[in-house]
Scaffold this motif. Structure first.
Motif, PDB file in Angstrom:
ATOM      1  N   VAL A  69       0.839  -1.201   0.000  1.00 41.73           N
ATOM      2  CA  VAL A  69       0.000   0.000   0.000  1.00 41.73           C
ATOM      3  C   VAL A  69       0.874   1.251   0.000  1.00 41.73           C
ATOM      4  CG1 VAL A  69      -1.686   1.322   1.331  1.00 41.73           C
ATOM      5  CG2 VAL A  69      -1.928  -1.166   1.118  1.00 41.73           C
ATOM      6  N   LEU A  70       1.930   1.244   0.799  1.00 40.30           N
ATOM      7  CA  LEU A  70       2.816   2.406   0.856  1.00 40.30           C
ATOM      8  C   LEU A  70       3.496   2.641  -0.489  1.00 40.30           C
ATOM      9  CD1 LEU A  70       4.177   4.657   2.429  1.00 40.30           C
ATOM     10  CD2 LEU A  70       5.896   2.999   3.205  1.00 40.30           C
ATOM     11  N   ALA A  71       3.983   1.551  -1.109  1.00 40.30           N
ATOM     12  CA  ALA A  71       4.630   1.678  -2.424  1.00 40.30           C
ATOM     13  C   ALA A  71       3.653   2.213  -3.462  1.00 40.30           C
ATOM     14  CB  ALA A  71       5.193   0.329  -2.858  1.00 40.30           C
ATOM     15  N   ALA A  72       2.417   1.696  -3.437  1.00 36.39           N
ATOM     16  CA  ALA A  72       1.404   2.157  -4.386  1.00 36.39           C
ATOM     17  C   ALA A  72       1.076   3.629  -4.166  1.00 36.39           C
ATOM     18  CB  ALA A  72       0.144   1.305  -4.260  1.00 36.39           C
ATOM     19  N   LEU A  73       0.997   4.048  -2.904  1.00 35.70           N
ATOM     20  CA  LEU A  73       0.705   5.444  -2.601  1.00 35.70           C
ATOM     21  C   LEU A  73       1.820   6.361  -3.096  1.00 35.70           C
ATOM     22  CD1 LEU A  73      -0.993   7.647  -1.275  1.00 35.70           C
ATOM     23  CD2 LEU A  73       0.127   7.083   0.907  1.00 35.70           C
ATOM     24  N   LEU A  74       3.064   5.964  -2.869  1.00 32.83           N
ATOM     25  CA  LEU A  74       4.195   6.774  -3.327  1.00 32.83           C
ATOM     26  C   LEU A  74       4.222   6.874  -4.843  1.00 32.83           C
ATOM     27  CD1 LEU A  74       7.017   5.538  -0.907  1.00 32.83           C
ATOM     28  CD2 LEU A  74       5.842   7.753  -0.877  1.00 32.83           C
ATOM     29  N   MET A  75       3.947   5.748  -5.518  1.00 30.55           N
ATOM     30  CA  MET A  75       3.917   5.765  -6.979  1.00 30.55           C
ATOM     31  C   MET A  75       2.797   6.673  -7.485  1.00 30.55           C
ATOM     32  SD  MET A  75       4.631   1.743  -7.811  1.00 30.55           S
ATOM     33  CE  MET A  75       4.369   1.972  -9.572  1.00 30.55           C
TER      34      MET A  75
ATOM     35  N   TRP B 225       1.448   9.212  -5.894  1.00 28.46           N
ATOM     36  CA  TRP B 225       1.730  10.600  -5.550  1.00 28.46           C
ATOM     37  C   TRP B 225       2.733  11.231  -6.531  1.00 28.46           C
ATOM     38  CZ3 TRP B 225      -0.583  14.023  -2.596  1.00 28.46           C
ATOM     39  CH2 TRP B 225       0.092  15.201  -2.270  1.00 28.46           C
ATOM     40  N   HIS B 226       3.675  10.431  -7.003  1.00 25.11           N
ATOM     41  CA  HIS B 226       4.706  10.941  -7.907  1.00 25.11           C
ATOM     42  C   HIS B 226       4.360  10.714  -9.388  1.00 25.11           C
ATOM     43  CE1 HIS B 226       7.536  12.003  -4.755  1.00 25.11           C
ATOM     44  NE2 HIS B 226       7.307  10.842  -4.179  1.00 25.11           N
ATOM     45  N   ALA B 227       3.177  10.209  -9.646  1.00 20.79           N
ATOM     46  CA  ALA B 227       2.767   9.976 -11.034  1.00 20.79           C
ATOM     47  C   ALA B 227       2.550  11.302 -11.748  1.00 20.79           C
ATOM     48  CB  ALA B 227       1.491   9.143 -11.075  1.00 20.79           C
TER      49      ALA B 227
ATOM     50  N   ALA C  88      -5.545  11.157 -11.248  1.00 17.81           N
ATOM     51  CA  ALA C  88      -6.006   9.855 -11.744  1.00 17.81           C
ATOM     52  C   ALA C  88      -5.345   8.715 -10.987  1.00 17.81           C
ATOM     53  CB  ALA C  88      -5.726   9.736 -13.238  1.00 17.81           C
ATOM     54  N   ALA C  89      -4.042   8.860 -10.707  1.00 22.81           N
ATOM     55  CA  ALA C  89      -3.321   7.802  -9.997  1.00 22.81           C
ATOM     56  C   ALA C  89      -3.852   7.625  -8.575  1.00 22.81           C
ATOM     57  CB  ALA C  89      -1.824   8.115  -9.972  1.00 22.81           C
TER      58      ALA C  89
ATOM     59  N   GLY D  36      -8.253   0.786  -5.462  1.00 23.30           N
ATOM     60  CA  GLY D  36      -7.544  -0.402  -5.004  1.00 23.30           C
ATOM     61  C   GLY D  36      -7.723  -0.642  -3.517  1.00 23.30           C
ATOM     62  N   CYS D  37      -7.671   0.423  -2.727  1.00 27.46           N
ATOM     63  CA  CYS D  37      -7.881   0.291  -1.284  1.00 27.46           C
ATOM     64  C   CYS D  37      -9.297  -0.194  -0.979  1.00 27.46           C
ATOM     65  CB  CYS D  37      -7.621   1.626  -0.596  1.00 27.46           C
ATOM     66  SG  CYS D  37      -5.885   2.116  -0.576  1.00 27.46           S
ATOM     67  N   THR D  38     -10.257   0.301  -1.743  1.00 26.57           N
ATOM     68  CA  THR D  38     -11.640  -0.152  -1.571  1.00 26.57           C
ATOM     69  C   THR D  38     -11.764  -1.641  -1.861  1.00 26.57           C
ATOM     70  OG1 THR D  38     -12.457   2.037  -2.204  1.00 26.57           O
ATOM     71  CG2 THR D  38     -14.016   0.205  -2.298  1.00 26.57           C
ATOM     72  N   ALA D  39     -11.059  -2.092  -2.909  1.00 29.76           N
ATOM     73  CA  ALA D  39     -11.084  -3.521  -3.253  1.00 29.76           C
ATOM     74  C   ALA D  39     -10.477  -4.360  -2.133  1.00 29.76           C
ATOM     75  CB  ALA D  39     -10.330  -3.751  -4.559  1.00 29.76           C
TER      76      ALA D  39
END
Length: 212
Positions: free
Chosen positions: A46-52, A54-56, A61-62, A69-72
Protein backbone atom coordinates in the motif's frame (compact mmCIF):
# COMPACT_ATOMS: atom_id res chain seq x y z
CA UNK A 1 25.24 15.47 6.79
CA UNK A 2 26.85 14.98 10.20
CA UNK A 3 27.92 11.59 11.46
CA UNK A 4 25.35 11.76 14.25
CA UNK A 5 22.53 12.31 11.79
CA UNK A 6 23.75 9.53 9.50
CA UNK A 7 24.09 7.17 12.44
CA UNK A 8 20.61 8.06 13.71
CA UNK A 9 19.13 7.53 10.24
CA UNK A 10 20.73 4.12 9.78
CA UNK A 11 19.82 3.13 13.34
CA UNK A 12 16.19 4.02 12.66
CA UNK A 13 16.16 2.07 9.40
CA UNK A 14 17.69 -1.00 11.05
CA UNK A 15 15.31 -0.78 14.02
CA UNK A 16 12.33 -0.51 11.67
CA UNK A 17 13.51 -3.48 9.60
CA UNK A 18 14.15 -5.64 12.66
CA UNK A 19 10.84 -4.65 14.23
CA UNK A 20 8.95 -5.48 11.05
CA UNK A 21 10.67 -8.87 10.79
CA UNK A 22 9.88 -9.74 14.41
CA UNK A 23 6.22 -8.79 14.15
CA UNK A 24 5.87 -10.52 10.76
CA UNK A 25 7.31 -13.72 12.20
CA UNK A 26 5.03 -13.41 15.21
CA UNK A 27 1.91 -13.11 13.05
CA UNK A 28 3.01 -16.06 10.90
CA UNK A 29 3.57 -18.34 13.86
CA UNK A 30 0.82 -17.29 16.26
CA UNK A 31 -2.88 -18.07 15.99
CA UNK A 32 -5.56 -15.37 15.95
CA UNK A 33 -3.26 -12.70 14.51
CA UNK A 34 -4.91 -12.61 11.09
CA UNK A 35 -5.92 -8.94 11.26
CA UNK A 36 -2.49 -7.73 12.37
CA UNK A 37 -0.78 -10.07 9.91
CA UNK A 38 -2.88 -8.85 7.00
CA UNK A 39 -2.31 -5.21 7.86
CA UNK A 40 1.42 -5.75 8.19
CA UNK A 41 1.69 -7.82 5.02
CA UNK A 42 -0.21 -5.24 2.98
CA UNK A 43 1.55 -2.20 4.45
CA UNK A 44 4.61 -2.25 2.12
CA UNK A 45 2.43 -2.76 -0.96
CA UNK A 46 0.00 0.00 0.00
CA UNK A 47 2.82 2.41 0.86
CA UNK A 48 4.63 1.68 -2.42
CA UNK A 49 1.40 2.16 -4.39
CA UNK A 50 0.71 5.44 -2.60
CA UNK A 51 4.19 6.77 -3.33
CA UNK A 52 3.92 5.77 -6.98
CA UNK A 53 0.52 7.45 -7.25
CA UNK A 54 1.73 10.60 -5.55
CA UNK A 55 4.71 10.94 -7.91
CA UNK A 56 2.77 9.98 -11.03
CA UNK A 57 2.46 12.49 -13.86
CA UNK A 58 -1.32 12.45 -13.58
CA UNK A 59 -1.50 12.49 -9.80
CA UNK A 60 -5.27 12.89 -9.58
CA UNK A 61 -6.01 9.86 -11.74
CA UNK A 62 -3.32 7.80 -10.00
CA UNK A 63 -4.67 8.64 -6.55
CA UNK A 64 -8.17 7.77 -7.75
CA UNK A 65 -6.92 4.36 -8.85
CA UNK A 66 -5.17 3.99 -5.51
CA UNK A 67 -8.44 4.72 -3.70
CA UNK A 68 -10.24 2.13 -5.84
CA UNK A 69 -7.54 -0.40 -5.00
CA UNK A 70 -7.88 0.29 -1.28
CA UNK A 71 -11.64 -0.15 -1.57
CA UNK A 72 -11.08 -3.52 -3.25
CA UNK A 73 -8.82 -4.56 -0.39
CA UNK A 74 -11.46 -3.63 2.16
CA UNK A 75 -14.19 -5.56 0.34
CA UNK A 76 -12.00 -8.69 0.16
CA UNK A 77 -10.57 -8.34 3.65
CA UNK A 78 -12.00 -11.61 4.97
CA UNK A 79 -10.34 -13.58 2.16
CA UNK A 80 -7.08 -11.72 2.65
CA UNK A 81 -7.08 -12.53 6.36
CA UNK A 82 -7.34 -16.23 5.53
CA UNK A 83 -4.34 -16.01 3.20
CA UNK A 84 -2.15 -13.27 4.66
CA UNK A 85 0.89 -15.56 4.82
CA UNK A 86 0.71 -15.89 1.05
CA UNK A 87 0.96 -12.12 0.80
CA UNK A 88 4.19 -12.26 2.80
CA UNK A 89 5.49 -14.98 0.45
CA UNK A 90 4.52 -13.04 -2.68
CA UNK A 91 6.35 -9.99 -1.35
CA UNK A 92 9.47 -11.92 -0.38
CA UNK A 93 9.79 -14.24 -3.36
CA UNK A 94 8.53 -11.54 -5.71
CA UNK A 95 11.17 -9.08 -4.55
CA UNK A 96 13.94 -11.65 -5.03
CA UNK A 97 12.60 -12.51 -8.49
CA UNK A 98 12.39 -8.86 -9.54
CA UNK A 99 15.99 -8.32 -8.44
CA UNK A 100 17.06 -11.46 -10.31
CA UNK A 101 15.38 -10.24 -13.50
CA UNK A 102 16.69 -6.69 -13.03
CA UNK A 103 20.31 -7.86 -12.80
CA UNK A 104 19.83 -10.54 -15.44
CA UNK A 105 18.29 -8.19 -17.98
CA UNK A 106 21.48 -6.11 -18.05
CA UNK A 107 23.48 -9.16 -19.17
CA UNK A 108 21.57 -9.42 -22.45
CA UNK A 109 21.13 -7.38 -25.58
CA UNK A 110 24.46 -5.59 -25.41
CA UNK A 111 23.45 -3.74 -22.24
CA UNK A 112 25.91 -2.66 -19.58
CA UNK A 113 25.89 -5.15 -16.67
CA UNK A 114 24.39 -3.57 -13.58
CA UNK A 115 27.46 -4.12 -11.38
CA UNK A 116 29.62 -2.59 -14.11
CA UNK A 117 27.36 0.45 -13.98
CA UNK A 118 27.67 0.58 -10.19
CA UNK A 119 31.46 0.32 -10.43
CA UNK A 120 31.61 3.18 -12.92
CA UNK A 121 29.45 5.28 -10.63
CA UNK A 122 31.93 4.72 -7.80
CA UNK A 123 35.30 4.47 -9.59
CA UNK A 124 34.86 6.13 -12.96
CA UNK A 125 36.18 4.40 -16.09
CA UNK A 126 37.06 0.70 -15.84
CA UNK A 127 39.74 -1.39 -17.48
CA UNK A 128 38.59 -4.33 -19.67
CA UNK A 129 39.69 -6.73 -16.92
CA UNK A 130 37.60 -4.97 -14.29
CA UNK A 131 34.68 -4.66 -16.69
CA UNK A 132 34.80 -8.43 -17.20
CA UNK A 133 34.99 -8.98 -13.45
CA UNK A 134 31.96 -6.78 -12.76
CA UNK A 135 30.03 -8.67 -15.41
CA UNK A 136 30.79 -11.88 -13.54
CA UNK A 137 29.67 -10.24 -10.30
CA UNK A 138 26.38 -9.30 -11.95
CA UNK A 139 25.91 -12.94 -13.01
CA UNK A 140 26.65 -14.02 -9.43
CA UNK A 141 23.89 -11.74 -8.12
CA UNK A 142 21.50 -13.15 -10.72
CA UNK A 143 22.24 -16.66 -9.46
CA UNK A 144 21.92 -15.54 -5.83
CA UNK A 145 18.53 -13.87 -6.22
CA UNK A 146 17.28 -16.74 -8.38
CA UNK A 147 18.29 -19.20 -5.67
CA UNK A 148 16.65 -17.06 -3.00
CA UNK A 149 13.41 -17.08 -5.00
CA UNK A 150 13.55 -20.85 -5.39
CA UNK A 151 14.34 -21.49 -1.72
CA UNK A 152 11.59 -19.15 -0.52
CA UNK A 153 9.01 -20.82 -2.76
CA UNK A 154 10.15 -24.34 -1.90
CA UNK A 155 10.05 -23.70 1.84
CA UNK A 156 6.68 -21.95 1.70
CA UNK A 157 4.94 -24.82 -0.09
CA UNK A 158 6.85 -27.78 1.33
CA UNK A 159 7.98 -26.85 4.84
CA UNK A 160 6.20 -25.41 7.87
CA UNK A 161 5.22 -21.76 7.88
CA UNK A 162 7.54 -21.31 10.85
CA UNK A 163 10.53 -22.54 8.82
CA UNK A 164 9.69 -20.31 5.87
CA UNK A 165 9.13 -17.30 8.13
CA UNK A 166 12.50 -17.80 9.82
CA UNK A 167 14.20 -17.88 6.43
CA UNK A 168 12.32 -14.90 4.99
CA UNK A 169 12.48 -12.65 8.04
CA UNK A 170 15.79 -13.51 9.68
CA UNK A 171 18.08 -15.04 7.04
CA UNK A 172 17.45 -12.89 3.96
CA UNK A 173 19.28 -9.75 5.10
CA UNK A 174 22.31 -11.63 6.53
CA UNK A 175 22.60 -13.66 3.32
CA UNK A 176 22.55 -10.51 1.19
CA UNK A 177 25.10 -8.94 3.50
CA UNK A 178 27.19 -12.09 3.21
CA UNK A 179 27.15 -11.75 -0.58
CA UNK A 180 28.51 -8.21 -0.31
CA UNK A 181 31.25 -9.36 2.04
CA UNK A 182 32.13 -12.37 -0.14
CA UNK A 183 32.36 -10.22 -3.26
CA UNK A 184 34.53 -7.70 -1.44
CA UNK A 185 36.93 -10.43 -0.28
CA UNK A 186 37.10 -11.96 -3.77
CA UNK A 187 37.76 -8.53 -5.26
CA UNK A 188 40.53 -7.88 -2.76
CA UNK A 189 42.09 -11.20 -3.70
CA UNK A 190 41.75 -11.00 -7.50
CA UNK A 191 42.29 -7.25 -7.92
CA UNK A 192 44.46 -6.02 -5.04
CA UNK A 193 45.52 -2.91 -6.99
CA UNK A 194 41.94 -1.75 -7.49
CA UNK A 195 40.74 1.12 -5.34
CA UNK A 196 38.40 -0.69 -2.99
CA UNK A 197 35.30 1.27 -2.13
CA UNK A 198 33.21 0.77 1.00
CA UNK A 199 30.55 -1.91 0.68
CA UNK A 200 27.80 0.66 1.22
CA UNK A 201 29.03 2.63 -1.80
CA UNK A 202 27.42 0.01 -4.03
CA UNK A 203 24.15 0.35 -2.14
CA UNK A 204 24.26 4.14 -2.50
CA UNK A 205 24.95 3.78 -6.23
CA UNK A 206 21.90 1.52 -6.53
CA UNK A 207 19.57 4.01 -4.85
CA UNK A 208 20.93 6.87 -6.94
CA UNK A 209 20.54 4.90 -10.17
CA UNK A 210 18.27 6.72 -12.63
CA UNK A 211 15.50 4.87 -14.45
CA UNK A 212 17.03 2.97 -17.34
Amino acid sequence: MSRVVRFARWAAIIALAVGYALIAHYTNTTVQTETLGTMLALAPLVLAALLMAWHARNRTAALALFAIGCTALITTWATLEQNFSRIYWIEHAGTQLILCLTFGRTLTGGREPLCTYFARMVHGSLTPVLAHYTRQVTAAWVAFFGLMTAVSTTLFFNASIETWSMFANFFTAPLIGGMFVAEYLVRRSLHPDMEHAHILDAVKAFWKMPAR
